[in-house]
Write an enzyme that holds these catalytic residues in place. Structure first.
Site, short mmCIF file in Angstrom:
data_model
loop_
_atom_site.label_atom_id
_atom_site.label_comp_id
_atom_site.label_asym_id
_atom_site.label_seq_id
_atom_site.Cartn_x
_atom_site.Cartn_y
_atom_site.Cartn_z
N SER A 148 47.93 31.71 55.63
CA SER A 148 46.97 31.45 54.57
C SER A 148 45.77 30.69 55.15
CB SER A 148 47.64 30.67 53.44
OG SER A 148 46.77 30.49 52.35
N LYS A 166 43.08 34.64 50.07
CA LYS A 166 44.13 33.71 50.49
C LYS A 166 44.84 33.09 49.28
CE LYS A 166 43.54 34.14 54.96
NZ LYS A 166 44.53 34.87 55.77
N ILE A 195 41.63 26.68 64.91
CA ILE A 195 42.51 26.84 66.06
C ILE A 195 41.67 27.23 67.27
CG2 ILE A 195 44.49 28.06 66.99
CD1 ILE A 195 45.16 26.21 64.62
#
Length: 275
Positions: A148, A166, A195
């Site tokens: 998500s 999402k 990330i």
């Protein structure tokens, strides 16, 4: 920190993990962590080049891997990939719904096709994977992990399409956890923060702005694919056998102060582009 320092190397020996969007980024990081613990891997992507590179990397770890070039929006193609996975590796124990699309765009400029494309890849693609994999997951009493995003529960400027997709994924996850729990199937969502080294950060974090965004994250750093991979391994393991219907946020606290820092960065970039 290597995952085998904390989990048994054969934890997933003989078990099959099916990952959509598994040829790169967060999802490839998830695949690497399962591979290190003995899992058989089936990865789905659209780029043959990325699939080949990911397959070679995972086989180098020692995993049995099959790769499928398929679009998650194409249900028959995904159904075929899951059938081939069962034949080659055995029934799926863990399904990772990770395929996603994203691009920053003001809602006033967002085309219906652009909105639909993200909904179709993220939400419809997740349903396709779950529906096509249901029989195998029922057989193994397996689990589903959805990837998500913070946009599901907090408004982010220029992300109306992603937020809708999402939020739908998290609601789908809860409904499936409710309906499929009696079959022994667990369903959970992971919300990653930014990330490092992923396509998402390359697309959404303006070049040279990473340090500013890191300062807005309480833990002071971007995450790594291993951060999400290790959490995925935990959720698929017997240690999480009573966890279902849950959204777990792994973002270094990014969403705690709100989306203002990200919005400011993207707004600046969009303003530059429109000059």
């Amino acid at each position: 920190m290597h995952i085998t320092s904390y989990f048994a190397k054969d934890l997933f020996r003989g078990k099959t993990v099916f990952i959509t969007g598994g040829s790169s980024g967060i999802n490839l990081g998830i695949a690497r962590n399962f591979a290190a613990l003995g899992a058989n891997l089936s990865i789905v992507g659209r780029s043959q080049e990325k699939l080949a590179a990911a397959t070679a990397e995972l086989k180098a770890i020692g995993a049995h891997v099959v790769a499928h070039s398929a679009d998650v929006r194409d249900y028959p193609a995904l159904e075929k990939a899951l059938q081939e996975t069962n034949t080659a590796l055995g029934p799926v124990h863990t399904l990772i719904c990770g395929a996603a699309g994203n691009f920053p765009c003001p809602a006033a400029d967002l085309s219906p096709n652009g909105f639909k494309s993200v909904i179709d890849i993220d939400l419809l693609g997740s349903f396709h994977a779950c529906r096509a994999g249901f029989a195998q997951l029922r057989e193994t009493q397996g689990n589903i992990i959805f990837i998500s995003a913070g946009m599901a529960f907090m408004p982010y400027a220029f992300q109306a399409h992603v937020g809708a997709a999402k939020a739908g994924i998290d609601n789908l996850m809860r409904n499936l956890a409710l309906e499929w729990g009696p079959f022994g199937i667990r369903c959970n969502s992971i919300v990653p923060g930014p990330i490092e080294g992923t396509e998402g950060v390359r697309r959404l974090v303006p070049e040279g702005s990473g340090d500013l965004l890191r300062k807005a994250i309480p833990l002071g750093r971007f995450g790594t694919p291993d951060d999400i991979g290790q959490l995925s391994v935990f959720l698929a393991s017997p240690l999480a056998s009573y966890i279902t219907g849950t959204v777990i946020v792994a973002d270094g606290g990014q969403n705690l102060p709100g989306s203002g820092a990200w919005t400011q960065l993207i707004a600046t970039e969009i303003a530059k582009a429109s000059r």
